[in-house]
Enzyme design. Structure first.
Site, short mmCIF file in Angstrom:
data_model
loop_
_atom_site.label_atom_id
_atom_site.label_comp_id
_atom_site.label_asym_id
_atom_site.label_seq_id
_atom_site.Cartn_x
_atom_site.Cartn_y
_atom_site.Cartn_z
CE LYS A 22 -5.15 2.10 2.60
NZ LYS A 22 -4.20 1.56 3.09
CG ASP A 40 -2.22 -1.10 1.20
OD1 ASP A 40 -1.64 -2.16 0.50
OD2 ASP A 40 -3.14 -0.84 1.70
CE LYS A 79 -7.10 -1.17 2.58
NZ LYS A 79 -5.66 -1.81 2.78
#
Length: 318
Positions: free
Chosen positions: A218, A155, A254
């Site tokens: 995300k 991430d 996400k």
């Protein structure tokens, strides 16, 4: 996860023409939140689906090997066994989608999951999380170290300065380098939407991230003042849809930060189903970044099975 997103060339022409109608987005978000949600057995089924999409997260300064071990055990056993048996779901292999930790804790998580005999992937935040205000060389090395220690998902977090100053080529090139450093590990790109200034910037940053080869986009680090909001989610999933229509490449989404209740999880699932369809309701293309969400979902499942809400001592700690 789904097939990798190879990315595309940077298309500055299409990005420069984008303008997001903020009032319309906000009205649509209000409509989604005001709808009657699913109930009873359907609600329980949707909540179990949400569990399988959670990146169970520990990103605190006081994380220790024992905390990570407990996190990994909970990832493998997210809902109490007797509750799953009562729903005839005990043999369905329900686990969370991944565990998400700092790079320094990746080896602990890999070891704990291996000892538990499960194949849940370890995701690591990287690239100067949460602010991305470290030198590029350091951010790239952080990715490589996490991958070497066993992280299968990374991430990364973007440098918001590049968005706020309109340096789209610079943003594209940085993310391409991050993608290369990830190797075979899937890359989720955190936009830090609460610090991007406008929904138009959120859309543009989403498109640049996908053009650069992000496998997921995300919303947030969870450390900003404003994290995952529904208007931001609408803009980002429509960017995902537009990118898919243009390229045929499926990119995951996400939301993360501030998602604490079962009701929140259901709202995000509804958004995904309405905007992108059933295929984006699976962990290959949808994740929920959360540390406390699982506790409330398990509490709601307990109520569904027993007819009463659990006391604190009735459920294992996440």
């Amino acid at each position: 996860m789904s097939a990798r997103n190879p990315g595309t060339e940077l298309d500055l022409g299409s990005i420069s023409r984008v303008q997001v109608n903020q009032p319309a987005v906000i009205r649509h978000a209000e409509q989604i939140q005001s709808r009657r949600t699913v109930k009873k057995d359907w609600q329980a089924a949707w909540l179990l689906r949400a569990v399988t999409c959670i990146d169970l997260t520990a990103l605190s300064g006081d994380d220790t090997p024992s905390n990570i071990h407990r996190l990994c055990y909970k990832a493998k056993h997210p809902i109490r066994e007797d509750l799953l048996r009562a729903m005839s779901m005990h043999d369905k292999g329900i686990t969370t989608a991944a565990v998400c930790v700092y790079p320094a804790r990746v080896a602990d998580a890999v070891k704990a999951l291996k000892a538990a005999g499960c194949n849940i992937p370890v995701a690591s935040v990287a690239t100067g999380f949460p602010a991305a205000q470290t030198p590029l060389k350091t951010r790239l090395e952080e990715i490589r170290i996490a991958v070497e220690d066993g992280a299968r998902e990374i991430d990364i977090v973007i440098n918001r300065t590049l968005v706020l100053t309109g340096q789209w080529e610079g943003l594209y090139e940085e993310i391409r380098q991050f993608r290369q450093a990830c190797g075979d590990a899937h890359m989720k790109t955190i936009l830090g939407t609460g610090e991007l200034g406008s929904l138009t910037n959120v859309y543009k940053a989403s498109m640049v991230a996908m053009m650069a080869g992000s496998d997921f986009i995300k919303t947030s680090t969870g450390k900003e003042a404003v994290n995952a909001t529904l208007p931001v989610g609408i803009v980002m999933v429509r960017a995902v849809r537009d990118f898919y229509w243009k390229t045929g490449n499926k990119v995951g989404f996400k939301p993360a930060g501030g998602i604490r209740s079962a009701k929140d999880a259901l709202t995000w699932l509804v958004l995904m189903k309405e905007e992108l369809g059933d295929e984006w309701l699976k962990p290959d293309l949808f994740r929920l970044g959360a540390s406390t969400l699982l506790s409330d979902i398990e509490r709601q499942i307990y109520h569904h099975v027993t007819g009463r809400y659990a006391a604190y001592h009735d459920l294992p700690m996440a």
